[in-house]
Write a protein that holds these residues in place. Structure first.
Motif, PDB file in Angstrom:
ATOM      1  N   MET A 166       0.770  -1.397   0.229  1.00  0.00           N
ATOM      2  CA  MET A 166      -0.281  -0.149   0.597  1.00  0.00           C
ATOM      3  C   MET A 166       1.250   1.143  -0.193  1.00  0.00           C
ATOM      4  O   MET A 166       2.019   1.527   1.087  1.00  0.00           O
ATOM      5  CB  MET A 166      -1.024   0.444   1.438  1.00  0.00           C
ATOM      6  N   LYS A 167       0.301   2.399  -0.815  1.00  0.00           N
ATOM      7  CA  LYS A 167       1.269   3.625  -0.976  1.00  0.00           C
ATOM      8  C   LYS A 167       0.932   4.455   0.024  1.00  0.00           C
ATOM      9  O   LYS A 167       0.282   4.029   0.167  1.00  0.00           O
ATOM     10  CB  LYS A 167       1.249   4.064  -2.676  1.00  0.00           C
ATOM     11  N   LYS A 168       1.986   5.657   0.341  1.00  0.00           N
ATOM     12  CA  LYS A 168       1.826   6.320   1.470  1.00  0.00           C
ATOM     13  C   LYS A 168       1.466   7.334   1.909  1.00  0.00           C
ATOM     14  O   LYS A 168       2.402   8.015   0.059  1.00  0.00           O
ATOM     15  CB  LYS A 168       2.699   5.862   2.206  1.00  0.00           C
ATOM     16  N   VAL A 169       1.152   8.232   2.024  1.00  0.00           N
ATOM     17  CA  VAL A 169       1.335   9.863   2.129  1.00  0.00           C
ATOM     18  C   VAL A 169       2.843  10.057   2.176  1.00  0.00           C
ATOM     19  O   VAL A 169       2.966  10.040   3.918  1.00  0.00           O
ATOM     20  CB  VAL A 169       0.445  10.422   2.229  1.00  0.00           C
ATOM     21  N   VAL A 170       3.744  11.252   1.614  1.00  0.00           N
ATOM     22  CA  VAL A 170       4.535  12.040   2.218  1.00  0.00           C
ATOM     23  C   VAL A 170       4.773  13.167   2.747  1.00  0.00           C
ATOM     24  O   VAL A 170       3.558  13.728   1.714  1.00  0.00           O
ATOM     25  CB  VAL A 170       5.923  11.418   1.209  1.00  0.00           C
ATOM     26  N   TYR A 171       4.861  13.583   4.066  1.00  0.00           N
ATOM     27  CA  TYR A 171       4.305  15.363   4.448  1.00  0.00           C
ATOM     28  C   TYR A 171       5.970  15.886   4.522  1.00  0.00           C
ATOM     29  O   TYR A 171       6.408  15.194   4.946  1.00  0.00           O
ATOM     30  CB  TYR A 171       3.792  15.322   5.724  1.00  0.00           C
ATOM     31  N   ARG A 226      -2.244  22.491  -6.557  1.00  0.00           N
ATOM     32  CA  ARG A 226      -1.622  20.962  -6.702  1.00  0.00           C
ATOM     33  C   ARG A 226      -0.985  20.848  -8.063  1.00  0.00           C
ATOM     34  O   ARG A 226      -1.082  21.606  -9.414  1.00  0.00           O
ATOM     35  CB  ARG A 226      -2.758  20.381  -6.453  1.00  0.00           C
ATOM     36  N   TYR A 227      -0.264  19.682  -8.672  1.00  0.00           N
ATOM     37  CA  TYR A 227       0.179  18.954  -9.535  1.00  0.00           C
ATOM     38  C   TYR A 227      -0.243  17.517  -9.344  1.00  0.00           C
ATOM     39  O   TYR A 227       0.313  16.868  -8.610  1.00  0.00           O
ATOM     40  CB  TYR A 227       1.770  18.826  -9.409  1.00  0.00           C
ATOM     41  N   ALA A 228      -1.184  17.696 -10.143  1.00  0.00           N
ATOM     42  CA  ALA A 228      -1.130  15.596 -10.653  1.00  0.00           C
ATOM     43  C   ALA A 228      -0.547  15.272 -12.261  1.00  0.00           C
ATOM     44  O   ALA A 228      -0.671  16.277 -12.548  1.00  0.00           O
ATOM     45  CB  ALA A 228      -2.826  16.330 -10.615  1.00  0.00           C
ATOM     46  N   PRO A 229      -0.402  14.660 -11.746  1.00  0.00           N
ATOM     47  CA  PRO A 229      -0.517  13.638 -13.063  1.00  0.00           C
ATOM     48  C   PRO A 229      -1.217  13.523 -14.443  1.00  0.00           C
ATOM     49  O   PRO A 229      -2.047  13.812 -14.280  1.00  0.00           O
ATOM     50  CB  PRO A 229       0.069  12.171 -12.887  1.00  0.00           C
ATOM     51  N   GLU A 273       8.893   5.101  -5.413  1.00  0.00           N
ATOM     52  CA  GLU A 273       6.977   3.743  -5.481  1.00  0.00           C
ATOM     53  C   GLU A 273       6.582   3.351  -4.826  1.00  0.00           C
ATOM     54  O   GLU A 273       5.233   2.469  -4.701  1.00  0.00           O
ATOM     55  CB  GLU A 273       8.320   2.343  -5.661  1.00  0.00           C
ATOM     56  N   GLN A 274       6.978   3.648  -2.960  1.00  0.00           N
ATOM     57  CA  GLN A 274       6.433   3.188  -2.259  1.00  0.00           C
ATOM     58  C   GLN A 274       5.201   5.116  -1.829  1.00  0.00           C
ATOM     59  O   GLN A 274       4.188   4.672  -0.680  1.00  0.00           O
ATOM     60  CB  GLN A 274       6.641   3.148  -1.050  1.00  0.00           C
ATOM     61  N   VAL A 275       5.139   6.120  -2.744  1.00  0.00           N
ATOM     62  CA  VAL A 275       4.647   7.063  -2.682  1.00  0.00           C
ATOM     63  C   VAL A 275       3.383   7.569  -3.896  1.00  0.00           C
ATOM     64  O   VAL A 275       3.528   6.945  -4.367  1.00  0.00           O
ATOM     65  CB  VAL A 275       5.220   8.486  -2.237  1.00  0.00           C
ATOM     66  N   ASP A 276       2.620   7.542  -2.422  1.00  0.00           N
ATOM     67  CA  ASP A 276       0.595   7.935  -3.185  1.00  0.00           C
ATOM     68  C   ASP A 276       0.699   9.394  -3.803  1.00  0.00           C
ATOM     69  O   ASP A 276       0.035  10.186  -5.078  1.00  0.00           O
ATOM     70  CB  ASP A 276      -0.091   7.251  -3.242  1.00  0.00           C
ATOM     71  N   MET A 277       0.791  10.307  -2.446  1.00  0.00           N
ATOM     72  CA  MET A 277       0.670  11.295  -2.313  1.00  0.00           C
ATOM     73  C   MET A 277       1.936  12.127  -2.091  1.00  0.00           C
ATOM     74  O   MET A 277       2.399  11.951  -0.737  1.00  0.00           O
ATOM     75  CB  MET A 277      -0.093  12.133  -2.299  1.00  0.00           C
ATOM     76  N   ILE A 278       2.341  13.557  -2.192  1.00  0.00           N
ATOM     77  CA  ILE A 278       3.514  13.897  -1.188  1.00  0.00           C
ATOM     78  C   ILE A 278       2.529  15.336  -0.874  1.00  0.00           C
ATOM     79  O   ILE A 278       2.021  15.745  -1.599  1.00  0.00           O
ATOM     80  CB  ILE A 278       4.651  14.879  -2.010  1.00  0.00           C
ATOM     81  N   ILE A 322       1.027  16.254  -6.441  1.00  0.00           N
ATOM     82  CA  ILE A 322       2.107  16.544  -5.093  1.00  0.00           C
ATOM     83  C   ILE A 322       0.611  18.313  -4.553  1.00  0.00           C
ATOM     84  O   ILE A 322       0.230  18.665  -5.497  1.00  0.00           O
ATOM     85  CB  ILE A 322       3.502  17.091  -5.554  1.00  0.00           C
ATOM     86  N   LEU A 323       0.563  18.326  -3.351  1.00  0.00           N
ATOM     87  CA  LEU A 323      -0.279  19.453  -3.135  1.00  0.00           C
ATOM     88  C   LEU A 323       0.734  20.314  -2.217  1.00  0.00           C
ATOM     89  O   LEU A 323       1.771  19.966  -1.228  1.00  0.00           O
ATOM     90  CB  LEU A 323      -1.048  19.259  -2.438  1.00  0.00           C
ATOM     91  N   PHE A 324       0.173  21.735  -2.348  1.00  0.00           N
ATOM     92  CA  PHE A 324       1.231  22.945  -2.009  1.00  0.00           C
ATOM     93  C   PHE A 324       0.324  23.466  -0.727  1.00  0.00           C
ATOM     94  O   PHE A 324      -0.583  23.819  -1.022  1.00  0.00           O
ATOM     95  CB  PHE A 324       1.744  23.717  -2.878  1.00  0.00           C
ATOM     96  N   TYR A 325       0.527  23.875   0.186  1.00  0.00           N
ATOM     97  CA  TYR A 325      -0.146  24.661   1.427  1.00  0.00           C
ATOM     98  C   TYR A 325       0.891  25.831   1.878  1.00  0.00           C
ATOM     99  O   TYR A 325       1.973  25.466   2.274  1.00  0.00           O
ATOM    100  CB  TYR A 325      -0.588  23.903   3.087  1.00  0.00           C
ATOM    101  N   ASN A 326       0.301  27.000   2.295  1.00  0.00           N
ATOM    102  CA  ASN A 326       1.208  27.716   2.526  1.00  0.00           C
ATOM    103  C   ASN A 326       1.422  28.126   3.974  1.00  0.00           C
ATOM    104  O   ASN A 326       0.838  27.199   4.799  1.00  0.00           O
ATOM    105  CB  ASN A 326       0.125  29.190   2.214  1.00  0.00           C
ATOM    106  N   PHE A 327       2.296  28.928   5.248  1.00  0.00           N
ATOM    107  CA  PHE A 327       2.547  28.617   6.200  1.00  0.00           C
ATOM    108  C   PHE A 327       1.687  28.829   7.030  1.00  0.00           C
ATOM    109  O   PHE A 327       2.013  28.073   7.889  1.00  0.00           O
ATOM    110  CB  PHE A 327       3.297  30.356   6.201  1.00  0.00           C
TER     111      PHE A 327
END
Length: 135
Positions: free
Chosen positions: A1-6, A74-77, A34-39, A62-67
């Protein structure tokens, strides 16, 4: 199962050996693609076209949030497979009992969140007992 990286550290996100590396002041953090679903990025992260190509190849968003934690974008493939959500939303919208159930659930969650905020400020010394008891 892929994971989310913060990502909470600022730095440069680079492609290295067909994987990702976050180069920061302290050290380099390797991210096995290979183990990442979303950043999800909460800090200042720089990236280039080579990184985007790798994210596209492995279908990683990849999703972007401010301070302050507000969503920026977001960037979606290219072959992002999230059309299922839209299709399911349309099916739920057509069924009136499902629409009513969803709207009640949203309202209940909203009230629960409001009560949580009131209780938080009560702990900070604000006199909000009357408002909390009204619920």
């Amino acid at each position: 199962m892929k994971k989310v990286v913060y990502l909470y550290k600022s730095g440069n996100l680079k492609r290295k050996d067909n994987s990702l590396v976050l180069e920061s002041k302290d050290k380099d953090d390797y991210i096995p693609i290979e183990q990442v679903d979303m950043i999800i990025c909460f800090s200042e992260v720089s990236l280039n076209k080579r990184v985007l190509a790798l994210l596209n190849k492995y279908e990683v968003s990849i999703l972007f949030y401010n301070f302050y934690g507000n969503y920026i974008g977001r960037y979606a493939p290219k072959d992002y497979k999230d059309g299922r959500v839209l299709v399911n939303q349309v099916y739920k919208y057509r069924n009136e009992s499902q629409r009513l159930y969803i709207s009640k659930s949203i309202l209940k969650a909203s009230i629960k969140n409001m009560l949580s905020v009131l209780k938080y400020y009560r702990k900070k010394g604000k006199n909000l007992d009357e408002l909390i008891r009204a619920q």
